[in-house]
Design a protein around this motif. Structure first.
Motif, PDB file in Angstrom:
ATOM      1  N   GLN A   5       0.835  -1.201   0.000  1.00 15.62           N
ATOM      2  CA  GLN A   5       0.000   0.000   0.000  1.00 15.62           C
ATOM      3  C   GLN A   5       0.868   1.248   0.000  1.00 15.62           C
ATOM      4  OE1 GLN A   5      -2.659  -0.385   3.366  1.00 15.62           O
ATOM      5  NE2 GLN A   5      -4.243  -1.301   2.079  1.00 15.62           N
ATOM      6  N   ALA A   6       0.313   2.322  -0.497  1.00 11.61           N
ATOM      7  CA  ALA A   6       1.010   3.601  -0.485  1.00 11.61           C
ATOM      8  C   ALA A   6       1.444   3.932   0.944  1.00 11.61           C
ATOM      9  CB  ALA A   6       0.121   4.699  -1.035  1.00 11.61           C
ATOM     10  N   GLY A   7       2.674   4.408   1.072  1.00 14.45           N
ATOM     11  CA  GLY A   7       3.232   4.703   2.377  1.00 14.45           C
ATOM     12  C   GLY A   7       4.023   3.554   2.967  1.00 14.45           C
ATOM     13  N   GLY A   8       3.917   2.393   2.362  1.00 14.25           N
ATOM     14  CA  GLY A   8       4.622   1.220   2.848  1.00 14.25           C
ATOM     15  C   GLY A   8       6.065   1.162   2.393  1.00 14.25           C
ATOM     16  N   SER A   9       6.724   0.049   2.742  1.00  9.37           N
ATOM     17  CA  SER A   9       8.145  -0.121   2.444  1.00  9.37           C
ATOM     18  C   SER A   9       8.400  -1.485   1.820  1.00  9.37           C
ATOM     19  CB  SER A   9       8.975  -0.008   3.727  1.00  9.37           C
ATOM     20  OG  SER A   9       8.840   1.260   4.320  1.00  9.37           O
ATOM     21  N   LEU A  10       9.453  -1.543   1.049  1.00 12.70           N
ATOM     22  CA  LEU A  10       9.960  -2.798   0.504  1.00 12.70           C
ATOM     23  C   LEU A  10      11.477  -2.726   0.481  1.00 12.70           C
ATOM     24  CD1 LEU A  10       7.699  -3.502  -2.622  1.00 12.70           C
ATOM     25  CD2 LEU A  10       7.767  -4.854  -0.522  1.00 12.70           C
ATOM     26  N   ARG A  11      12.106  -3.895   0.607  1.00 14.45           N
ATOM     27  CA  ARG A  11      13.547  -3.971   0.421  1.00 14.45           C
ATOM     28  C   ARG A  11      13.826  -4.940  -0.716  1.00 14.45           C
ATOM     29  NH1 ARG A  11      18.496  -5.990   4.303  1.00 14.45           N
ATOM     30  NH2 ARG A  11      17.639  -8.034   3.775  1.00 14.45           N
ATOM     31  N   LEU A  12      14.391  -4.405  -1.784  1.00 17.19           N
ATOM     32  CA  LEU A  12      14.768  -5.225  -2.921  1.00 17.19           C
ATOM     33  C   LEU A  12      16.198  -5.709  -2.736  1.00 17.19           C
ATOM     34  CD1 LEU A  12      13.353  -3.096  -5.871  1.00 17.19           C
ATOM     35  CD2 LEU A  12      12.172  -4.727  -4.385  1.00 17.19           C
ATOM     36  N   SER A  13      16.459  -6.915  -3.218  1.00 16.51           N
ATOM     37  CA  SER A  13      17.796  -7.481  -3.170  1.00 16.51           C
ATOM     38  C   SER A  13      18.257  -7.822  -4.575  1.00 16.51           C
ATOM     39  CB  SER A  13      17.816  -8.752  -2.312  1.00 16.51           C
ATOM     40  OG  SER A  13      17.451  -8.480  -0.984  1.00 16.51           O
ATOM     41  N   CYS A  14      19.542  -7.680  -4.793  1.00 10.47           N
ATOM     42  CA  CYS A  14      20.165  -8.048  -6.061  1.00 10.47           C
ATOM     43  C   CYS A  14      21.348  -8.929  -5.721  1.00 10.47           C
ATOM     44  CB  CYS A  14      20.617  -6.798  -6.805  1.00 10.47           C
ATOM     45  SG  CYS A  14      21.584  -7.119  -8.296  1.00 10.47           S
ATOM     46  N   ALA A  15      21.198 -10.221  -5.969  1.00 10.11           N
ATOM     47  CA  ALA A  15      22.241 -11.189  -5.655  1.00 10.11           C
ATOM     48  C   ALA A  15      23.034 -11.497  -6.916  1.00 10.11           C
ATOM     49  CB  ALA A  15      21.626 -12.459  -5.098  1.00 10.11           C
ATOM     50  N   ALA A  16      24.345 -11.480  -6.784  1.00 14.30           N
ATOM     51  CA  ALA A  16      25.214 -11.673  -7.933  1.00 14.30           C
ATOM     52  C   ALA A  16      26.047 -12.928  -7.807  1.00 14.30           C
ATOM     53  CB  ALA A  16      26.124 -10.472  -8.108  1.00 14.30           C
ATOM     54  N   SER A  17      26.352 -13.508  -8.932  1.00 14.85           N
ATOM     55  CA  SER A  17      27.287 -14.634  -8.992  1.00 14.85           C
ATOM     56  C   SER A  17      28.137 -14.456 -10.236  1.00 14.85           C
ATOM     57  CB  SER A  17      26.543 -15.971  -9.030  1.00 14.85           C
ATOM     58  OG  SER A  17      25.721 -16.055 -10.181  1.00 14.85           O
ATOM     59  N   GLY A  18      29.272 -15.103 -10.236  1.00 14.23           N
ATOM     60  CA  GLY A  18      30.148 -14.973 -11.391  1.00 14.23           C
ATOM     61  C   GLY A  18      31.417 -14.242 -11.009  1.00 14.23           C
ATOM     62  N   ARG A  19      31.738 -13.226 -11.761  1.00 13.33           N
ATOM     63  CA  ARG A  19      32.964 -12.483 -11.523  1.00 13.33           C
ATOM     64  C   ARG A  19      32.918 -11.732 -10.196  1.00 13.33           C
ATOM     65  NH1 ARG A  19      34.594  -9.828 -17.385  1.00 13.33           N
ATOM     66  NH2 ARG A  19      35.043 -11.797 -18.447  1.00 13.33           N
ATOM     67  N   THR A  20      34.066 -11.236  -9.791  1.00 11.30           N
ATOM     68  CA  THR A  20      34.194 -10.564  -8.506  1.00 11.30           C
ATOM     69  C   THR A  20      33.227  -9.390  -8.419  1.00 11.30           C
ATOM     70  OG1 THR A  20      36.519 -11.162  -8.467  1.00 11.30           O
ATOM     71  CG2 THR A  20      35.777  -9.494  -6.904  1.00 11.30           C
ATOM     72  N   PHE A  21      32.213  -9.566  -7.662  1.00 13.95           N
ATOM     73  CA  PHE A  21      31.144  -8.583  -7.558  1.00 13.95           C
ATOM     74  C   PHE A  21      31.624  -7.272  -6.973  1.00 13.95           C
ATOM     75  CE2 PHE A  21      26.924  -7.156  -7.452  1.00 13.95           C
ATOM     76  CZ  PHE A  21      26.616  -6.658  -6.206  1.00 13.95           C
ATOM     77  N   SER A  22      32.577  -7.360  -6.063  1.00 12.56           N
ATOM     78  CA  SER A  22      33.005  -6.161  -5.342  1.00 12.56           C
ATOM     79  C   SER A  22      33.679  -5.143  -6.252  1.00 12.56           C
ATOM     80  CB  SER A  22      33.937  -6.544  -4.198  1.00 12.56           C
ATOM     81  OG  SER A  22      35.093  -7.186  -4.707  1.00 12.56           O
ATOM     82  N   ARG A  23      34.069  -5.564  -7.463  1.00 18.77           N
ATOM     83  CA  ARG A  23      34.741  -4.644  -8.373  1.00 18.77           C
ATOM     84  C   ARG A  23      33.763  -3.932  -9.314  1.00 18.77           C
ATOM     85  NH1 ARG A  23      39.957  -3.665  -6.971  1.00 18.77           N
ATOM     86  NH2 ARG A  23      40.568  -3.408  -9.137  1.00 18.77           N
ATOM     87  N   TYR A  24      32.473  -4.138  -9.125  1.00 18.63           N
ATOM     88  CA  TYR A  24      31.468  -3.549 -10.005  1.00 18.63           C
ATOM     89  C   TYR A  24      30.654  -2.486  -9.281  1.00 18.63           C
ATOM     90  CZ  TYR A  24      32.021  -7.188 -13.563  1.00 18.63           C
ATOM     91  OH  TYR A  24      32.498  -8.013 -14.545  1.00 18.63           O
ATOM     92  N   ALA A  25      30.323  -1.448 -10.021  1.00 16.34           N
ATOM     93  CA  ALA A  25      29.280  -0.540  -9.573  1.00 16.34           C
ATOM     94  C   ALA A  25      27.931  -1.198  -9.865  1.00 16.34           C
ATOM     95  CB  ALA A  25      29.375   0.782 -10.310  1.00 16.34           C
ATOM     96  N   VAL A  26      26.967  -0.916  -9.049  1.00 15.51           N
ATOM     97  CA  VAL A  26      25.642  -1.518  -9.202  1.00 15.51           C
ATOM     98  C   VAL A  26      24.590  -0.421  -9.281  1.00 15.51           C
ATOM     99  CG1 VAL A  26      23.929  -3.074  -8.217  1.00 15.51           C
ATOM    100  CG2 VAL A  26      26.365  -3.572  -7.947  1.00 15.51           C
ATOM    101  N   GLY A  27      23.703  -0.560 -10.213  1.00 14.96           N
ATOM    102  CA  GLY A  27      22.617   0.398 -10.363  1.00 14.96           C
ATOM    103  C   GLY A  27      21.268  -0.276 -10.291  1.00 14.96           C
ATOM    104  N   TRP A  28      20.291   0.456  -9.813  1.00 14.78           N
ATOM    105  CA  TRP A  28      18.894   0.037  -9.861  1.00 14.78           C
ATOM    106  C   TRP A  28      18.170   0.947 -10.856  1.00 14.78           C
ATOM    107  CZ3 TRP A  28      16.566  -4.162  -7.835  1.00 14.78           C
ATOM    108  CH2 TRP A  28      17.195  -4.837  -6.794  1.00 14.78           C
TER     109      TRP A  28
END
Length: 122
Positions: free
Chosen positions: A13-36
């Protein structure tokens, strides 16, 4: 190759909250910028938020600034988008993407997830 899987979308509902997750696999994730990004029916894909890999600098679209927070946990290869005070106009499919450098431009991102639907009812 980097594989991305988004989760956490749903109906809220309007006014509520959600937390989206983006899980990565493969190459070293820490070396990438991430965008939504998000895309509503009949509209172009638009930038929501991004986080750099180097110093975890964050960037937000004006439309979500103050309501959304992007964070990353490199140990878990996961980036989160906490969304609060949701509005009906936030309804869209939300995608995460990775890039070598942080950017607000969708065309600059190399790998994309399949998206997760967020629906905000009034």
């Amino acid at each position: 190759q980097v594989q991305l899987v988004e989760s956490g979308g749903g109906l809220v509902q309007a006014g509520g909250s959600l937390r989206l997750s983006c899980a990565a696999s493969g190459r070293t994730f820490s070396r990438y910028a991430v965008g939504w990004f998000r895309q509503a029916p009949g509209k172009d894909r638009e930038f929501v938020a991004a986080i750099s890999w180097s110093d975890a600098s964050t960037y937000y679209a004006d439309s979500v600034k103050g309501r959304c927070t992007i964070t990353r946990d490199n140990a878990k290869n996961t980036v989160y988008l906490q969304m609060n005070s949701l509005k009906p106009e936030d309804t869209a499919v939300y995608y995460c993407a990775v890039n070598g450098r942080v950017s607000t431009k969708a065309l600059t991102y190399d790998y994309w997830g399949q998206g997760t639907q967020v629906t905000v009812s009034s």
